[in-house]
Enzyme design. Structure first.
Site, PDB file in Angstrom:
ATOM      1  N   ASP A   1     -15.083  72.089  31.901  1.00 53.13           N
ATOM      2  CA  ASP A   1     -15.537  70.817  32.459  1.00 53.13           C
ATOM      3  C   ASP A   1     -16.837  71.035  33.230  1.00 53.13           C
ATOM      4  OD1 ASP A   1     -13.896  67.942  33.270  1.00 53.13           O
ATOM      5  OD2 ASP A   1     -15.645  68.501  34.464  1.00 53.13           O
TER       6      ASP A   1
ATOM      7  N   ASN B   1      -5.819  61.522  31.353  1.00 57.03           N
ATOM      8  CA  ASN B   1      -6.159  60.248  31.969  1.00 57.03           C
ATOM      9  C   ASN B   1      -6.302  59.223  30.848  1.00 57.03           C
ATOM     10  OD1 ASN B   1      -6.255  61.434  34.519  1.00 57.03           O
ATOM     11  ND2 ASN B   1      -8.418  61.985  34.300  1.00 57.03           N
TER      12      ASN B   1
ATOM     13  N   GLY C   1      -8.094  56.517  35.129  1.00 50.63           N
ATOM     14  CA  GLY C   1      -9.246  57.320  35.536  1.00 50.63           C
ATOM     15  C   GLY C   1     -10.009  57.928  34.380  1.00 50.63           C
ATOM     16  N   GLN C   2      -9.774  57.421  33.152  1.00 49.74           N
ATOM     17  CA  GLN C   2     -10.484  57.975  31.996  1.00 49.74           C
ATOM     18  C   GLN C   2     -11.928  57.483  32.001  1.00 49.74           C
ATOM     19  OE1 GLN C   2      -8.739  57.086  28.155  1.00 49.74           O
ATOM     20  NE2 GLN C   2     -10.207  58.369  27.066  1.00 49.74           N
TER      21      GLN C   2
ATOM     22  N   HIS D   1      -8.629  63.649  25.698  1.00 50.59           N
ATOM     23  CA  HIS D   1      -8.788  65.028  26.164  1.00 50.59           C
ATOM     24  C   HIS D   1      -7.676  65.365  27.149  1.00 50.59           C
ATOM     25  CE1 HIS D   1     -11.267  62.299  28.619  1.00 50.59           C
ATOM     26  NE2 HIS D   1     -10.974  63.054  29.669  1.00 50.59           N
TER      27      HIS D   1
ATOM     28  N   HIS E   1      -6.975  67.682  30.383  1.00 56.81           N
ATOM     29  CA  HIS E   1      -7.543  68.546  31.420  1.00 56.81           C
ATOM     30  C   HIS E   1      -6.538  69.680  31.666  1.00 56.81           C
ATOM     31  CE1 HIS E   1     -10.569  65.620  33.181  1.00 56.81           C
ATOM     32  NE2 HIS E   1      -9.772  64.762  32.570  1.00 56.81           N
TER      33      HIS E   1
END
Ligand code: DGP
Length: 116
Positions: A32, A89, A95-96, A102, A104
């Site tokens: 990230d 998310n 909170g995307q 994806h 995390h």
């Protein structure tokens, strides 16, 4: 959104640089850009899927491959013994911010619960 407009599709295609830590036929994992923990890796399907919510019943094998890839990233990053968090998310309230599914993988420190 077409894949040419999608940030993570462009990372998968090698058009935008990223630190790739794992890849296979169906998934790619990269660090990230704004890590929230000592280890923060994003695991994405090569195929463009907007989010978990828009995934279809016939994509179960791919979703399984994504989770197993997240597990393997955690092992590879040395997180398996102490534990880690694997987060998806989904949508605005989730909170995307990047519209490509994806996972995390976060670790290397103790995590709080509940999340913010
Ligand atoms: P989310 O908020 O769940 O959609 O997570 C998107 C993540 O993507 C966020 O933690 C930051 C990361 N990110 C955004 N742009 C880039 C980029 O260009 N490169 C990399 N490696 N990560 C990015």
């Amino acid at each position: 959104m077409s894949s040419t407009d999608c940030l993570f599709c462009r990372i998968v295609a090698g058009e935008i640089p990223a630190t790739i830590v794992r890849s296979d036929e169906r998934t790619v994992a990269f660090r990230d850009v704004g890590p929230q923990a000592p280890v923060h890796v994003l695991v994405v399907p090569r195929e463009h899927i907007f989010s978990l919510e828009t995934s279809s019943d016939d994509q179960g094998d791919l979703l399984g491959a994504l989770m197993l890839a997240a597990r393997d990233v955690a092992r590879q990053e040395g997180l398996a013994e102490d534990g880690y968090r694997a987060v998806l998310n989904v949508g605005a309230d989730g909170g995307q911010t990047v519209p490509h599914l994806h996972v995390h993988v976060l670790g290397g420190r103790s995590m709080d619960w509940p999340p913010g």
